[in-house]
Design a protein around this motif. Structure first.
Motif, PDB file in Angstrom:
ATOM      1  N   LEU A 252       0.868  -1.067  -0.027  1.00 10.24           N
ATOM      2  CA  LEU A 252       0.050   0.019  -0.042  1.00 10.24           C
ATOM      3  C   LEU A 252       1.057   1.218   0.117  1.00 10.24           C
ATOM      4  O   LEU A 252       0.321   2.269  -0.506  1.00 10.24           O
ATOM      5  CB  LEU A 252      -0.982  -0.115   1.086  1.00 10.24           C
ATOM      6  CG  LEU A 252      -2.456  -0.491   1.060  1.00 10.24           C
ATOM      7  CD1 LEU A 252      -3.403   0.317   0.090  1.00 10.24           C
ATOM      8  CD2 LEU A 252      -2.455  -1.951   0.523  1.00 10.24           C
ATOM      9  N   GLY A 253       1.974   1.240   0.657  1.00  9.86           N
ATOM     10  CA  GLY A 253       3.003   2.376   0.669  1.00  9.86           C
ATOM     11  C   GLY A 253       3.394   2.544  -0.791  1.00  9.86           C
ATOM     12  O   GLY A 253       3.394   3.837  -1.171  1.00  9.86           O
ATOM     13  N   ALA A 254       3.902   1.661  -1.640  1.00  7.42           N
ATOM     14  CA  ALA A 254       4.203   1.785  -2.936  1.00  7.42           C
ATOM     15  C   ALA A 254       3.067   2.287  -3.899  1.00  7.42           C
ATOM     16  O   ALA A 254       3.123   3.140  -4.864  1.00  7.42           O
ATOM     17  CB  ALA A 254       4.786   0.217  -3.532  1.00  7.42           C
ATOM     18  N   LEU A 255       1.686   1.691  -3.454  1.00  8.91           N
ATOM     19  CA  LEU A 255       0.557   2.156  -4.336  1.00  8.91           C
ATOM     20  C   LEU A 255       0.142   3.644  -4.147  1.00  8.91           C
ATOM     21  O   LEU A 255      -0.413   4.288  -5.074  1.00  8.91           O
ATOM     22  CB  LEU A 255      -0.602   1.243  -4.085  1.00  8.91           C
ATOM     23  CG  LEU A 255      -0.549  -0.193  -4.600  1.00  8.91           C
ATOM     24  CD1 LEU A 255      -1.467  -0.810  -3.874  1.00  8.91           C
ATOM     25  CD2 LEU A 255      -0.777  -0.092  -6.288  1.00  8.91           C
ATOM     26  N   ALA A 256       0.307   4.001  -3.057  1.00  8.30           N
ATOM     27  CA  ALA A 256       0.388   5.357  -2.534  1.00  8.30           C
ATOM     28  C   ALA A 256      -1.032   6.255  -2.876  1.00  8.30           C
ATOM     29  O   ALA A 256      -1.192   6.891  -3.725  1.00  8.30           O
ATOM     30  CB  ALA A 256       1.374   6.337  -3.224  1.00  8.30           C
ATOM     31  N   PRO A 257      -2.289   5.572  -2.269  1.00 11.03           N
ATOM     32  CA  PRO A 257      -3.572   5.880  -2.698  1.00 11.03           C
ATOM     33  C   PRO A 257      -3.768   7.504  -2.169  1.00 11.03           C
ATOM     34  O   PRO A 257      -3.274   7.707  -1.215  1.00 11.03           O
ATOM     35  CB  PRO A 257      -4.342   4.948  -1.746  1.00 11.03           C
ATOM     36  CG  PRO A 257      -3.537   4.496  -0.726  1.00 11.03           C
ATOM     37  CD  PRO A 257      -2.216   4.272  -1.258  1.00 11.03           C
ATOM     38  N   GLY A 271      -9.138  -9.978  -0.842  1.00  8.79           N
ATOM     39  CA  GLY A 271      -9.298  -8.589  -0.884  1.00  8.79           C
ATOM     40  C   GLY A 271      -8.756  -7.622  -0.213  1.00  8.79           C
ATOM     41  O   GLY A 271      -9.173  -6.449   0.046  1.00  8.79           O
ATOM     42  N   SER A 272      -7.689  -8.064   0.659  1.00  9.19           N
ATOM     43  CA  SER A 272      -6.829  -7.354   1.579  1.00  9.19           C
ATOM     44  C   SER A 272      -6.409  -5.834   1.050  1.00  9.19           C
ATOM     45  O   SER A 272      -6.449  -4.789   1.613  1.00  9.19           O
ATOM     46  CB  SER A 272      -5.993  -8.079   2.521  1.00  9.19           C
ATOM     47  OG  SER A 272      -4.872  -8.363   1.417  1.00  9.19           O
ATOM     48  N   ILE A 273      -5.758  -6.014  -0.117  1.00  7.11           N
ATOM     49  CA  ILE A 273      -5.284  -4.826  -0.661  1.00  7.11           C
ATOM     50  C   ILE A 273      -6.328  -3.757  -1.127  1.00  7.11           C
ATOM     51  O   ILE A 273      -6.171  -2.620  -0.695  1.00  7.11           O
ATOM     52  CB  ILE A 273      -4.362  -4.976  -1.985  1.00  7.11           C
ATOM     53  CG1 ILE A 273      -3.085  -5.929  -1.535  1.00  7.11           C
ATOM     54  CG2 ILE A 273      -3.921  -3.953  -2.534  1.00  7.11           C
ATOM     55  CD1 ILE A 273      -2.130  -5.470  -0.684  1.00  7.11           C
ATOM     56  N   TRP A 277      -7.032  -0.126   0.803  1.00 11.46           N
ATOM     57  CA  TRP A 277      -6.951   0.908  -0.128  1.00 11.46           C
ATOM     58  C   TRP A 277      -8.072   2.012   0.333  1.00 11.46           C
ATOM     59  O   TRP A 277      -8.032   2.945   0.389  1.00 11.46           O
ATOM     60  CB  TRP A 277      -6.907   0.528  -1.743  1.00 11.46           C
ATOM     61  CG  TRP A 277      -7.101   1.721  -2.436  1.00 11.46           C
ATOM     62  CD1 TRP A 277      -8.229   2.067  -3.136  1.00 11.46           C
ATOM     63  CD2 TRP A 277      -6.015   2.344  -3.617  1.00 11.46           C
ATOM     64  NE1 TRP A 277      -8.088   2.919  -3.946  1.00 11.46           N
ATOM     65  CE2 TRP A 277      -6.799   3.336  -4.127  1.00 11.46           C
ATOM     66  CE3 TRP A 277      -4.809   2.198  -3.328  1.00 11.46           C
ATOM     67  CZ2 TRP A 277      -6.203   4.065  -5.183  1.00 11.46           C
ATOM     68  CZ3 TRP A 277      -4.036   2.999  -4.533  1.00 11.46           C
ATOM     69  CH2 TRP A 277      -4.952   3.992  -5.247  1.00 11.46           C
ATOM     70  N   MET A 278      -9.185   1.415   0.272  1.00 11.92           N
ATOM     71  CA  MET A 278     -10.553   2.147   0.576  1.00 11.92           C
ATOM     72  C   MET A 278     -10.575   2.613   1.843  1.00 11.92           C
ATOM     73  O   MET A 278     -11.156   3.521   2.200  1.00 11.92           O
ATOM     74  CB  MET A 278     -11.617   1.170  -0.020  1.00 11.92           C
ATOM     75  CG  MET A 278     -11.865   1.055  -1.363  1.00 11.92           C
ATOM     76  SD  MET A 278     -13.322   0.020  -1.827  1.00 11.92           S
ATOM     77  CE  MET A 278     -14.740   1.119  -1.564  1.00 11.92           C
ATOM     78  N   PHE A 332      -2.695  -2.930  -8.963  1.00 11.99           N
ATOM     79  CA  PHE A 332      -2.061  -3.970  -8.097  1.00 11.99           C
ATOM     80  C   PHE A 332      -2.219  -5.468  -8.789  1.00 11.99           C
ATOM     81  O   PHE A 332      -3.384  -5.823  -9.072  1.00 11.99           O
ATOM     82  CB  PHE A 332      -2.277  -3.988  -6.608  1.00 11.99           C
ATOM     83  CG  PHE A 332      -1.863  -5.048  -5.886  1.00 11.99           C
ATOM     84  CD1 PHE A 332      -0.299  -5.139  -5.800  1.00 11.99           C
ATOM     85  CD2 PHE A 332      -2.251  -6.085  -5.267  1.00 11.99           C
ATOM     86  CE1 PHE A 332       0.402  -6.205  -4.878  1.00 11.99           C
ATOM     87  CE2 PHE A 332      -1.882  -7.312  -4.417  1.00 11.99           C
ATOM     88  CZ  PHE A 332      -0.628  -7.351  -4.623  1.00 11.99           C
ATOM     89  N   VAL A 333      -1.004  -6.071  -9.064  1.00  9.79           N
ATOM     90  CA  VAL A 333      -1.242  -7.491  -9.368  1.00  9.79           C
ATOM     91  C   VAL A 333      -0.740  -8.545  -8.363  1.00  9.79           C
ATOM     92  O   VAL A 333       0.413  -8.425  -8.179  1.00  9.79           O
ATOM     93  CB  VAL A 333      -0.713  -7.691 -10.827  1.00  9.79           C
ATOM     94  CG1 VAL A 333      -0.711  -9.059 -11.403  1.00  9.79           C
ATOM     95  CG2 VAL A 333      -0.910  -6.562 -11.767  1.00  9.79           C
TER      96      VAL A 333
END
Length: 420
Positions: A252-257, A271-273, A277-278, A332-333
């Motif tokens: 999540l740090g890399a995805l940076a929502p 579904g954790s990512i 994120w949400m 995210f994959v």
């Protein structure tokens, strides 16, 4: 070609009104309502107006939102005033009108939230407001943190009972509850303080016009869920297909929502990512793609349990299942990397500035990420986590499978040798 609009733009005046009705309105609001040729509002609001408001009275149909442009068009050229509860720009009709009308003038009234904070002595900057008007009760779960104060906007008389039941179910039964009804009106009433557990066990009749005040208290044996990514693994129902806590936090740090952004979570597992994120912001959105139907149903249960019932789950295999999805801000994959064309399809779907993060534990998928890193740049890292476990009478480290992670942002200025 649409003909150009002639003459000055028509202005819709939006007047906030409280439970105190006409007598609680300021003089400019009264004057606008008296001058209006068309008065639009809910039946309850229209009934609050006196006879001197002579304009044609039009009640909102249901559903309301699709009717806004139609009603504005039907009364174009006439002086329109729209009635709204309290502050029209705070979870009110003001937003829809601002999106549809040529111009909007808003005359606000104190909102129910302002009235409630005043009655309770709660500084508004220290209170989180959650609306359940037209929204599932489960979304309240994301706001539950020990010691926080919540003001819950109710849909109707049944909402307080639903709030109490959710609090009890999520381990916040000791939370203190009060219901404030008809705020600002002659029939204003505040219930005696009680716990959510006690409320859930007892039938409490409530006025439909109410707001629920909650002081969150977590039961001692309830799992603690923080406000940042990396929830305990025990927070999820899963069959082993779960991005584990420490890797999840790094991902999540890399995805940076950021607020309002949309994530594609491919190979959802549990579904954790997407869920975390949400949870970073109420306006964050996500679509999870999971080919296994049992896991897809499990993702929905996890999302509701953790307060993000708006998570969309698509049951299907990527990349085919991606073709009809709205464009993402990030991808995210977490599974299915070896599916032909998957990474290329994700890359093509990303807009400029979009981010892609992919995790794997297999050599075959790692080779694909190394090639993608060569072509597109970004950062390739290996995440290794070890846990302390008993070894005889002592303690040693047990290494989890290392995770290779590729994280990249799509930009327009590629460096030599990299298609970024």
């Amino acid at each position: 070609m649409t003909p150009a609009r002639q003459g000055p733009p028509s202005v819709v005046t939006v007047v906030g009104i409280g439970a105190d009705g006409w007598r609680g309105l300021a003089e400019p609001s009264r004057a606008e309502l008296c001058r209006a040729e068309v008065l639009i509002g809910g039946p309850r609001q229209l009934d609050l107006l006196p006879a001197e408001c002579v304009g044609e009275r039009v009640a909102w149909p249901s559903p309301l939102r699709p009717a806004v442009p139609r009603l504005l068009a039907a009364h174009a050229g006439r002086r329109i005033a729209v009635l709204a509860s309290g502050d029209p720009m705070f979870y009110g009709i003001g937003r829809a009108l601002a999106e549809e009308a040529d111009a909007v003038r808003v005359l606000p009234h104190p909102s129910s939230v302002s009235h409630a904070a005043a009655r309770l002595g709660w500084p508004l900057e220290d209170v989180e407001v959650v609306t359940l008007v037209g929204r599932p009760t489960a979304r309240l779960a994301a706001a539950l943190h020990d010691g926080r104060r919540l003001l819950v906007l109710s849909a109707d008389a049944s909402t307080p009972g639903e709030v109490a039941a959710l609090l009890s179910d999520r381990g916040f039964g000791p939370s203190r509850m009060r219901v404030l009804e008809q705020l600002g009106g002659d029939r204003e009433r505040t219930t005696a303080e009680t716990t959510a557990d006690d409320w859930a066990r007892t039938q409490h009749p409530c006025d439909p016009l109410n707001i629920v005040a909650v002081e969150c208290r977590r039961a001692p044996d309830t799992l603690r869920l923080g406000a940042v990514p990396g929830l305990p693994d025990a927070a999820y129902e899963h069959d082993g297909q779960l991005t584990k806590r420490h890797v999840r936090a790094a991902t999540l740090g890399a995805l940076a929502p950021a607020p309002g952004e949309l994530l594609w979570d491919i190979g959802g597992g549990s579904g954790s990512i997407a869920i975390e994120w949400m949870r970073t912001h109420p306006s964050c959105r996500a679509v999870t793609v999971e080919r296994d139907r049992v896991r897809a149903e499990r993702i929905l249960r996890n999302a509701e349990r953790l307060g993000v019932p708006g998570l969309r789950v698509v049951t299907g295999a990527a990349p085919a299942a991606l073709s009809e999805l709205p464009a993402p801000d990030a991808v995210f994959v977490g599974g299915g990397l070896t599916a032909p064309g998957l990474l290329d399809a994700c890359w093509a779907a990303l807009p400029r500035g979009g981010r892609l993060v992919a995790n794997t534990v297999t050599l075959e998928s790692e080779a694909l990420l190394a090639d993608a890193h060569r072509r597109h740049g970004g950062e390739l890292v290996r995440l290794a986590v070890a846990h302390a476990v008993p070894v005889g009478g002592f303690t040693g480290w047990r290494q989890a499978m290392p995770v290779t992670q590729w994280a990249v942002q799509k930009i327009d200025n590629p460096s030599p040798g990299a298609d970024r």
